[in-house]
Design an enzyme around this catalytic site. Sequence first.
Site, PDB file in Angstrom:
ATOM      1  CG  HIS A  28      -1.762   0.775   1.367  1.00  0.00           C
ATOM      2  ND1 HIS A  28      -1.799   1.977   1.764  1.00  0.00           N
ATOM      3  CD2 HIS A  28      -3.632   0.854   1.112  1.00  0.00           C
ATOM      4  CE1 HIS A  28      -3.157   2.879   2.112  1.00  0.00           C
ATOM      5  NE2 HIS A  28      -4.273   1.340   1.680  1.00  0.00           N
ATOM      6  CG  ASP A  45      -0.475  -3.725   5.739  1.00  0.00           C
ATOM      7  OD1 ASP A  45      -1.361  -3.050   7.012  1.00  0.00           O
ATOM      8  OD2 ASP A  45       0.111  -2.512   5.026  1.00  0.00           O
ATOM      9  CD  GLN A 101      -7.340  -4.324   3.125  1.00  0.00           C
ATOM     10  OE1 GLN A 101      -8.188  -5.277   2.771  1.00  0.00           O
ATOM     11  NE2 GLN A 101      -7.717  -3.278   2.912  1.00  0.00           N
ATOM     12  CE  LYS A 158      -7.427  -0.626   5.447  1.00  0.00           C
ATOM     13  NZ  LYS A 158      -8.001   0.173   4.667  1.00  0.00           N
ATOM     14  CB  CYS A 198      -3.648   3.726  -1.583  1.00  0.00           C
ATOM     15  SG  CYS A 198      -5.221   4.432  -1.013  1.00  0.00           S
TER      16      CYS A 198
HETATM   17  C1  LIG Z   1      -2.385  -3.187   3.894  1.00  0.00           C
HETATM   18  C2  LIG Z   1      -3.101  -1.857   3.572  1.00  0.00           C
HETATM   19  N1  LIG Z   1      -1.759  -1.940   4.642  1.00  0.00           N
HETATM   20  C3  LIG Z   1      -2.281   0.050   5.299  1.00  0.00           C
HETATM   21  C4  LIG Z   1      -3.356   0.696   4.755  1.00  0.00           C
HETATM   22  C5  LIG Z   1      -3.547   2.111   5.708  1.00  0.00           C
HETATM   23  O1  LIG Z   1      -4.888   1.847   6.149  1.00  0.00           O
HETATM   24  P1  LIG Z   1      -5.126   3.389   6.859  1.00  0.00           P
HETATM   25  O2  LIG Z   1      -5.505   4.777   6.052  1.00  0.00           O
HETATM   26  O3  LIG Z   1      -6.689   2.907   7.966  1.00  0.00           O
HETATM   27  O4  LIG Z   1      -4.344   4.027   7.467  1.00  0.00           O
HETATM   28  C6  LIG Z   1      -4.773   0.242   3.749  1.00  0.00           C
HETATM   29  C7  LIG Z   1      -5.733   0.169   4.481  1.00  0.00           C
HETATM   30  O5  LIG Z   1      -6.412   1.505   3.159  1.00  0.00           O
HETATM   31  C8  LIG Z   1      -3.843  -1.317   3.736  1.00  0.00           C
HETATM   32  O6  LIG Z   1      -4.926  -1.908   2.909  1.00  0.00           O
END
Ligand SMILES: Cc1ncc(COP(=O)(O)O)c(C=O)c1O
Lengths: 146, 408
Positions: free
Chosen positions: B118, B195, B198, B221, B361
């Site tokens: 991401h 991370d 997801q 999430k 993203c």
């Molecule tokens: C794999 C992953 N990492 C990080 C994020 C970032 O999450 P957040 O926007 O809640 O910081 C997301 C979601 O948008 C994601 O899908």
Amino acid sequence: MTNTNDIDNIYTDLIMEHSSNSPYMRNLDLPTCSLHGHNPNCGDDITLNLKIENNKIVDAAFVGHGCAISQSSTSIMIETLIGKTIDEAKEIVDIFINMIERKKLTPAQKKKLGNSVAFENISNMPARVKCALLSWRTLQNMLEEK
Amino acid sequence: MKTNLQIKEDFEILKNNNFAYLDTGATSQHPKSVLKAVHNYYTKYNANPYRGSYSLSVNATELYNNARHKVAQLINAKYDEEIIFTKNATESLNLIAYSYCLNNLTKNDEIVVSIMEHHSTIVPMQMVSKKTGAKLKYIYLNNDFQLDPNEIKQKITKNTKIVAISSASNVLGTLNDVQSIISYAHKMGAKVIVDISQSIAHIPFDVTKTDADFVVFSSHKMFGPMGVGVLYGKKEILECMPPFLMGGDMIEYVYEQDTTYAPLPNKFEAGTQNAGGVIGLGAAIDYINEIGYSNIIKIEKELTKYALAQLKKLKFVTLYCTSDAEKHSSVISFNINGVHPHDVASILDKHNVYIRSGNHCAQPLLRYLGIDSTCRVSLSIYNTKEDIDKLILALKKVYEIFKKYIKV
Ligand SMILES: Cc1ncc(COP(=O)(O)O)c(C=O)c1O
Ligand SMILES: [Zn+2]
């Protein structure tokens, strides 16, 4: 939630025809000005080419890719503007933006928009407003310097 | 064991509306118990945690730290103070980048991330690379949308200082073999960030068993409120890291020219925290435990299998997912050939089907795959076969509108 009518009013034959088969999607020989515009969100990407002679848009075309709304809006904008003077074009840009911002238009103003009036209902689909405005904002930037 | 239909009853927004919510990958909906816990906090317990010596504040502190304990248990952390609350996964990743990476990486080091990361990983790591001179390298895919095992061994070397990998891709739904990446990276002397944004609402993650150095995720999430994120870090690593944000609550003594910092976890929690949100996250973890990961997996596997089977019947659809069901989460990316995903999403919206469209993203991944954007469906325990049927019907409508214009 988007109203059914808005969708039917947007994905019309006119718009679909212009997005898939635009007569203005081509290279322009010796444009007098050229500007790139894009929507990072959508990935919509256009390059607008104009040929301006004696303060008049004598020809225009674009290349690019993106959603049906951005592509058709660009194509129909070009159709509306070919043959117009710079001042007329600036006025039409303002009318189009006013329409998208839900300001009331007079019948005379609507007439000036030509086929571009087809995007009237985009104001009810806020997520897509940027797509419809991309080419118009790009043109606005080009004309500002004129 | 609750069925998805019974689970849906717990989610008022879904129960009271007639839409198919297929965008849990962006943010999940909230069960009544989470909303009640937040309401309860603000109506019975609200005070600034740590800052008052009266009972209300003491109670708020206790509730706040109870939630920390729940997070620690969920991911099997050894110590509660290894759990740091942030604003979201993005802030957790920035904390690691600024506090750990900038202070531990130099010119001859390398950072390795996967191409499916991401932007919240890629952009901070680019910053680290630019500031330290460390080289940023990518692990690419094999032709089945999985990280290529040869790439992993080629890219992670003795020069690698940090590896950042997601457990599940938010675009492809690929489940990565985090365990073997961690083991290999450790052999090469690198630290690993995982991370799990997801996957945490879908599949358990054990920080002790996997030996991950850092783990990040977002509350929103996983059925918890927005505005709360988690950073897990091994105690011995966190203890050596300087604070990321400075201010109240993260200090021990403050003099005119100098400050000593509070011990973990407070050292990394500067300023008033989102206590109500953290307590909501605690309730979300209770909810996940109540449903149980094994049931969550069962429900989501069945839904995903059904969705994929239905999508495969549509000849005008291209799927972007691995053929190995065991390595695939409940995220499905696809395109209607020749139709832009934003047009698809707008028309689906009319049919009360909510999906994500765009680059999710993950622009480097899409560029690598040679596509501009995709439609994405992400399923959760409250989704039903009926939601998927609605999706399929609506996709057929999109195709009807576009078919005479499509040039493929
Ligand atoms: C794999 C992953 N990492 C990080 C994020 C970032 O999450 P957040 O926007 O809640 O910081 C997301 C979601 O948008 C994601 O899908
Ligand atoms: Zn667009």
